[in-house]
Enzyme design. Structure first.
Site, mmCIF file in Angstrom:
data_model
loop_
_atom_site.group_PDB
_atom_site.id
_atom_site.type_symbol
_atom_site.label_atom_id
_atom_site.label_comp_id
_atom_site.label_asym_id
_atom_site.label_seq_id
_atom_site.Cartn_x
_atom_site.Cartn_y
_atom_site.Cartn_z
ATOM 1 N N GLU A 288 0.823 -1.216 0.000
ATOM 2 C CA GLU A 288 0.000 0.000 0.000
ATOM 3 C C GLU A 288 0.855 1.263 0.000
ATOM 4 O O GLU A 288 0.446 2.305 -0.495
ATOM 5 C CB GLU A 288 -0.918 0.003 1.230
ATOM 6 C CG GLU A 288 -2.375 -0.095 0.841
ATOM 7 C CD GLU A 288 -3.333 -0.100 2.030
ATOM 8 O OE1 GLU A 288 -4.417 -0.652 1.857
ATOM 9 O OE2 GLU A 288 -3.020 0.434 3.106
ATOM 10 N N HIS A 309 7.863 -26.901 -1.339
ATOM 11 C CA HIS A 309 7.218 -28.005 -2.051
ATOM 12 C C HIS A 309 6.085 -27.503 -2.939
ATOM 13 O O HIS A 309 5.241 -28.279 -3.373
ATOM 14 C CB HIS A 309 6.714 -29.038 -1.040
ATOM 15 C CG HIS A 309 7.838 -29.587 -0.215
ATOM 16 N ND1 HIS A 309 8.450 -30.781 -0.498
ATOM 17 C CD2 HIS A 309 8.503 -29.047 0.844
ATOM 18 C CE1 HIS A 309 9.436 -30.974 0.372
ATOM 19 N NE2 HIS A 309 9.497 -29.935 1.182
ATOM 20 N N LYS A 423 -14.049 0.090 -4.210
ATOM 21 C CA LYS A 423 -15.159 0.494 -3.338
ATOM 22 C C LYS A 423 -16.223 1.214 -4.150
ATOM 23 O O LYS A 423 -17.417 0.951 -4.011
ATOM 24 C CB LYS A 423 -14.661 1.449 -2.231
ATOM 25 C CG LYS A 423 -13.817 0.779 -1.190
ATOM 26 C CD LYS A 423 -13.521 1.753 -0.055
ATOM 27 C CE LYS A 423 -12.409 1.221 0.819
ATOM 28 N NZ LYS A 423 -11.829 2.223 1.687
HETATM 29 O O1 PA5 Z 1 -3.376 1.267 5.820
HETATM 30 C C1 PA5 Z 1 -4.504 1.711 5.637
HETATM 31 O O2 PA5 Z 1 -4.742 2.918 5.732
HETATM 32 C C2 PA5 Z 1 -5.654 0.782 5.324
HETATM 33 O O3 PA5 Z 1 -5.216 -0.528 5.183
HETATM 34 C C3 PA5 Z 1 -6.705 0.855 6.415
HETATM 35 O O4 PA5 Z 1 -6.122 0.516 7.639
HETATM 36 C C4 PA5 Z 1 -7.888 -0.061 6.114
HETATM 37 O O5 PA5 Z 1 -8.436 0.235 4.873
HETATM 38 C C5 PA5 Z 1 -8.958 0.086 7.203
HETATM 39 O O6 PA5 Z 1 -9.407 1.403 7.291
HETATM 40 P P1 PA5 Z 1 -10.246 1.901 8.519
HETATM 41 O O7 PA5 Z 1 -9.423 1.808 9.739
HETATM 42 O O8 PA5 Z 1 -10.618 3.319 8.204
HETATM 43 O O9 PA5 Z 1 -11.474 1.019 8.627
#
Ligand code: PA5
Length: 447
Positions: A288, A309, A423
């Site tokens: 990310e 394996h 989303k």
């Molecule tokens: O690293 C990030 O920002 C994301 O992976 C969020 O943690 C994830 O989408 C969850 O978001 P939220 O805490 O707003 O539910």
């Protein structure tokens, strides 16, 4: 003084000259400086940098709430996804029994929800919870993420039906934004105990806040020892005087130089089954943070020797597009000796009397040699042992190395604009109010 985790570049000569790694780590001191002075891209999300020193203000309160939850229940469901879930799971799985539900020690059980949209999973979870004495920790910074929000709806209803509204409210802890969002308003309405996620800390850098620390403390793990580990490695990795001994600078420089050789996949490798979720957390952190603007290494992972394996064949002889980062644990907590067998039908008596960890260590060295011979560069991160202190070190080390690495790549390591694309489509296809036009267009495309 305790030993630190260590980055070894012994598996890189022949792929990337060591002098180049040292030179790039020296050049990257300016990125470290931008992190320390909070002046780089995404600088409003650099609150995690000083967490190790700051969190002691909250650890007592976190431990107090964890004690309460352990007193009133035997199971906690942690509801969250991505950064609001993976860090806690990585630490809990690393430091817990491999068979928590079956072991004699009957420790507090941690279950997870809100990290998928699998109907069978949720149905079976509710079925199990019919017979458990449980509490809920719901974690969402935005408070609006679909997966945890749906899971929390179901679990809240289940808990309230089981214990009544007021007892249920005493068993729900919410971790969310300090002022805004649906989860904050719901918590205020129902009187849930809450913890705040600081505005300047993004989900994937939030393990060392209540997001990670509360579930970890509920699991019975010593969070102060985790923070001690984080403090010790923060001092080393934020030091901008000695780039040759800064493991975060060396790791960030090495992986970027390997990327420049055309290897675009980094495989996180462990030889310890308890590190499976550490790799899952690492993949999210690096994927990310760096995968944007058409750039970044693709973070993958394997659990060895299991995957030797399966994926082992590809790594040894498939397309030469990857390198490995091995998290290597020096010592094993428990001792199992291989028995002698009279018949020696499997011809393994040459191993009799040896520990499993000795065989594992030789599998690791043998694989290191085979993979480097097969033109797969290897970075090794050695960890003296799996405990709270070194989990704290690993977390902070990977976070700061990720930030430096993102700056080397020239991306903002603290945003995730691409996450919105699925989303929008999902909401349009589900007819969310305001998405009707988009929904029509998508359905046309699918005809
Ligand atoms: O690293 C990030 O920002 C994301 O992976 C969020 O943690 C994830 O989408 C969850 O978001 P939220 O805490 O707003 O539910």
């Amino acid at each position: 003084m305790k030993e630190n985790i260590n980055v070894s570049l012994k598996g890189l000569p022949g792929f990337v000259p060591l002098e180049e790694i040292i030179a790039l780590s020296r050049l990257s001191l300016r990125h470290l400086e931008a992190i320390n002075s909070r002046t780089g891209a995404g600088n409003d999300f650099l609150g995690w940098v000083s967490l190790p020193e700051e969190m002691h203000l909250q650890t007592d309160q976190i431990m107090k709430i964890a004690r309460h939850i352990r007193n009133v229940s035997d199971t906690t469901v942690v509801v969250g996804i991505g950064g609001s879930y993976l860090g806690a799971r990585a630490v809990i799985e690393a430091l817990s029994h491999s068979f928590p539900l079956l072991s004699a020690s009957k420790n507090h059980q941690i279950l997870y929800a809100g990290h998928n949209l699998c109907e069978d999973y949720l149905s079976e979870l509710l079925e199990v919870l019919d017979h458990r004495n449980y509490s809920i920790v719901v974690i969402s910074k935005s408070g609006t993420t679909t997966e945890p929000a749906i899971a929390f709806r179901l679990l809240k209803d289940h808990l309230e039906a089981k214990y009544g509204k007021s007892v249920a409210a005493d068993r729900i802890i919410a971790i969310t934004d300090s002022t805004k969002g649906a989860l904050r308003s719901l918590s205020e309405l129902n009187g849930y105990e809450t913890f705040s996620i600081p505005d300047d800390i993004g989900g994937r850098y939030s393990v060392l806040t209540p997001v990670g620390l509360l579930p970890i403390a509920i699991a019975g793990i010593d969070i102060k020892a985790i923070m001690e580990g984080a403090i010790s490695i923060a001092a080393l990795t934020r030091d901008n005087k000695n780039h040759e001994n800064n493991p975060a600078l060396l790791y960030a420089a090495a992986r970027n130089l390997i990327l420049q050789t055309g290897r675009s996949i980094e495989i996180m490798v462990n030889y310890h089954s308890k590190f499976h979720y550490l790799s899952e957390w690492w993949k999210q952190l690096y994927g990310e943070s760096e995968g944007k603007d058409g750039k970044g290494l693709f973070p993958a992972s394997v659990d060895l020797t299991t995957d030797l394996h399966s994926m082992g064949q590809y790594i040894q002889e498939g397309q030469r597009i990857m390198f490995e980062t091995v998290v290597s644990v020096k010592s094993s907590e428990k001792k199992v000796i291989i028995p002698l067998e009279k018949e020696d039908s499997d011809q393994l008596n040459f191993l009799a009397g040896k520990r499993i960890s000795e065989v594992n260590a030789n599998a690791e060295t043998g694989t290191f040699l085979a993979h480097t011979d097969g033109k797969v560069p290897v970075i090794a991160i050695s960890v003296p042992k799996i405990d709270e202190f070194y989990l704290g070190q690993l977390i902070y080390f990977f976070e700061i190395a990720c930030a430096i690495s993102g700056y080397i790549l020239d991306v903002n390591p603290f945003d995730q604009p691409g996450v919105e694309a699925y989303k929008k489509n999902m909401f349009a296809l589900l007819n969310k109010p305001g998405y009707e036009e988009a929904g029509k267009k998508l359905r046309e495309r699918l005809k």
